[in-house]
Design a protein around this motif. Sequence first.
Motif, PDB file in Angstrom:
ATOM      1  N   TRP A 120       0.806  -1.226   0.000  1.00  0.00           N
ATOM      2  CA  TRP A 120       0.000   0.000   0.000  1.00  0.00           C
ATOM      3  C   TRP A 120       0.840   1.278   0.000  1.00  0.00           C
ATOM      4  O   TRP A 120       0.517   2.252  -0.663  1.00  0.00           O
ATOM      5  CB  TRP A 120      -0.979   0.033   1.179  1.00  0.00           C
ATOM      6  N   GLU A 121       1.940   1.260   0.763  1.00  0.00           N
ATOM      7  CA  GLU A 121       2.721   2.505   0.871  1.00  0.00           C
ATOM      8  C   GLU A 121       3.154   2.994  -0.513  1.00  0.00           C
ATOM      9  O   GLU A 121       3.004   4.158  -0.856  1.00  0.00           O
ATOM     10  CB  GLU A 121       3.930   2.273   1.779  1.00  0.00           C
ATOM     11  N   LYS A 122       3.660   2.055  -1.324  1.00  0.00           N
ATOM     12  CA  LYS A 122       4.132   2.412  -2.667  1.00  0.00           C
ATOM     13  C   LYS A 122       2.986   2.879  -3.565  1.00  0.00           C
ATOM     14  O   LYS A 122       3.086   3.868  -4.289  1.00  0.00           O
ATOM     15  CB  LYS A 122       4.777   1.162  -3.307  1.00  0.00           C
ATOM     16  N   ILE A 123       1.902   2.153  -3.470  1.00  0.00           N
ATOM     17  CA  ILE A 123       0.735   2.477  -4.310  1.00  0.00           C
ATOM     18  C   ILE A 123       0.186   3.858  -3.927  1.00  0.00           C
ATOM     19  O   ILE A 123      -0.078   4.703  -4.787  1.00  0.00           O
ATOM     20  CB  ILE A 123      -0.362   1.396  -4.115  1.00  0.00           C
ATOM     21  N   ILE A 124       0.031   4.076  -2.638  1.00  0.00           N
ATOM     22  CA  ILE A 124      -0.521   5.362  -2.181  1.00  0.00           C
ATOM     23  C   ILE A 124       0.400   6.496  -2.625  1.00  0.00           C
ATOM     24  O   ILE A 124      -0.051   7.530  -3.123  1.00  0.00           O
ATOM     25  CB  ILE A 124      -0.685   5.366  -0.640  1.00  0.00           C
TER      26      ILE A 124
END
Length: 346
Positions: free
Chosen positions: A202-206
Amino acid sequence: MNDNQLPISISKYFDSLNEFLSSTKKDNIFILADENTLAYCVPLLLKNAELLQGAEIIETESGEHNKNLSLTQNLWEYLTRKKASRNSLWINLGGGVITDLGGFVASTYKRGISFINIPTTLLAQVDASVGDKTGIDFLGYKNQIGVFSQADFTYINPLFLNTLPKRQILSGFAEIIKHALIADKHYWNAIVELDFSSFDMWEKIIRRSVEIKLSIVNADPYEQGLRKVLNFGHTVGHALETWFLNTNTPYLHGEAIAQGIIAEALLSVKNTGLSLEEFELIQAFILSIYGKCRRFDVVEVLEIMQQDKKMKHGKLQFSLLSKIGESTFDCEVPTEDVVESLHYLL
Ligand SMILES: NC(=O)c1ccc[n+]([C@@H]2O[C@H](COP(=O)([O-])OP(=O)(O)OC[C@H]3O[C@@H](n4cnc5c(N)ncnc54)[C@H](O)[C@@H]3O)[C@@H](O)[C@H]2O)c1
Ligand SMILES: [Zn+2]
């Protein structure tokens, strides 16, 4: 995105938030939460941000119907009774309802006090907390009253998503799909491969979604032109969302937008040169996540759309795709194409 230049930080660690808090000396700190973020997010926040331990926590009821003037007034009254000063700090801890409402309250109380956004839904992390729009609904119109106002700091921590229901995750994910489609083919290729059972990504996607939204917003902060591409999927999507509100099975925002994306991708095939092959990829991905659209009345949905402010010369205006990763705005589309795209969803 350079976290040092922008007042925005995306991390599983609380360091940047703690640094921000220790660098700003404030008289009082207020945290706005709803019953869910009070239960699930306040404990995680207080455990990791010692400076917030004496903060006043204000609990509101969750739900869009609370994004209204009467609650705004209660919150202004609360701040007045508590003698909040221009040197107070306000923190929005919640989804888009909390960041829109709380941002508006903080931006108008005594002509504006400092506020921090800590978005806790995927939708708020990639969309609502970024781009400086705050506001409330009024007389039945969404976001009718509000101001553009930048948070002093936006702290996005994917750990908050651990307690978010899957349905809400998927609702936020529709905005991620939109960001990829309007601006970045590589990102699209990455999200179609995502494994939803793992939270690590999620961190990368966000981060990529926030970068895309910020680059568009920074180029056109007051939505005079380019920012309209962020409305891709939303002309049809909003009308579906409104129509389904009056049924027993309302759609969440992103669920309606996902169907709107299919319809507007089809309009893009007819009007802005999206290839049929790419349209089919988009449709297949969305159907695999959200399923087929529930039945609705085409004429009524069209009427809702026509009341929308994006009408010009009697025609509906759309933001559309020319290919995956490239978008245009202010496209006038013949009504018969719109009707066809709505029928196509059924
Ligand atoms: N300002 C903007 O640019 C912008 C952009 C998009 C959407 N919005 C606004 O955002 C709002 C929708 O936001 P939303 O989808 O986040 O809805 P929301 O704020 O209603 O949150 C959805 C639900 O999730 C719960 N919740 C929040 N965080 C949680 C967590 N970590 N764990 C468990 N439950 C949690 C909430 O209590 C609520 O019940 C709308 O009002 C929309 O107009 C604003
Ligand atoms: Zn949206």
